[in-house]
Design an enzyme around this catalytic site. Structure first.
Site: not given
Length: 321
Positions: A187, A195, A231, A204
């Site tokens: 993770d 983000n 993620e 991204d």
């Protein structure tokens, strides 16, 4: 060797990202040497002098094609071909028999075992090259079509659907062979904050960078990296003991940290990092794919609870007792 005779005139090297990988299997070293001279300039050539050794190389190196002798001690070519076709991970590997047998029944038996072609000795090198080229091209085309359904659009990695299928197949193989299997759940730390701070387009880009770093840290062709979702990433390490799995996990963590991708919202580093949960062991009768996934998830949670940017691991047998 001319371009016309080469196994790779149509860009197989470029499409594969490497030279085609051929496995030559023959109990007579002189025969292997002859074929090695035919293909060494354009292919990565692997060699085995027995069926058991060839089977192990197939699992570790995943060759693109086998050139296989029929007559060998202990395990002949027919039995080896049947074992390959019975293995879900190896069944699509094309096999060409190269043998002194010229009887129709020998060829019929070879094709019935799953071989794609049958070449008799003595052979013409140009003919062997042409047939290998044809079957390498067909294999690549088939692989590309099959993979379209299993590729994550953002990272270019295999997706969760592909991973689920491979995990089930590898689990059953480990159970059958009493071999060790390692599963890593990964993770990206504090990715929501990433983000929120940098925007989803930057997020991204960060995921693509993480994917490249993870892929670069895996060295064996049989190891599998997938984007599991969001993620999260997953790594499957067949025939891997705990010590080796921990080394891989640590290399993955170092590789992502080495990107030096700034992460202002992280509480553990100034750059993007990952947490990893690892479960490893020889599956037993009470184990299942579900128990492996649950334990890997539990170890991932432990890694996060212990401060993130680290590996938490457990042995499979310990996880179910």
């Amino acid at each position: 060797m001319t371009e016309r005779d080469s196994p790779d005139p149509q860009g197989l090297h470029q499409l594969l990202g490497r030279r085609p990988r051929l496995l030559l299997v023959d109990d007579q070293p002189i025969n292997i040497q002859v074929l090695h001279q035919v293909f060494a300039a354009d292919c990565q050539v692997l060699m085995a002098t027995g069926g058991a050794q060839a089977l192990q190389l197939c699992r570790e190196q995943l060759p693109d094609l086998l050139l296989l002798d029929v007559q060998m001690p202990e395990m002949d070519g027919y039995e080896l071909c049947q074992r390959l076709k019975a293995d879900e991970l190896l069944r699509d590997m094309p096999v060409i028999f190269v043998t002194a047998h010229q009887e129709a029944e020998a060829e019929t038996r070879g094709l019935a075992c799953g071989a794609v072609d049958f070449i008799t000795k003595p052979f013409n090198p140009a003919v062997v090259r042409a047939r290998v080229r044809t079957h390498l091209t067909l294999k690549l085309q088939s692989d590309l079509l099959r993979q379209l359904a299993f590729v994550d659009g953002l990272t270019g990695l295999h997706n969760r659907r592909f991973f689920d299928e491979r995990l089930e197949a590898e689990f059953q193989r480990a159970l059958r062979n009493a071999s060790s299997l390692a599963l890593l759940m990964i993770d990206v730390d504090f990715f929501k904050r990433y983000n929120d701070h940098y925007g989803h387009l930057a997020g991204d880009d960060a995921l693509r960078g993480v994917a490249v770093a993870l892929r670069g840290a895996l060295k064996r062709p049989g190891d599998l990296l997938c984007r599991y979702g969001g993620e999260e990433f997953a790594v499957l390490l067949p025939e891997t003991e705990m010590e080796g799995a921990l080394r891989v996990a640590e290399a993955l963590e170092v590789a992502v940290r080495g990107l030096r991708c700034p992460h202002a919202g992280s509480e553990v580093a100034e750059v993007v990092t990952i947490s990893l949960g690892l479960v490893c062991g020889v599956p037993g009768a009470r184990d299942s794919v579900a128990t492996m996934l649950q334990e890997a998830d539990r170890q991932l949670y432990q890694a996060k609870a212990q401060g993130r940017a680290r590996v938490s691991a457990s042995a499979l047998q310990a996880a179910i007792t």
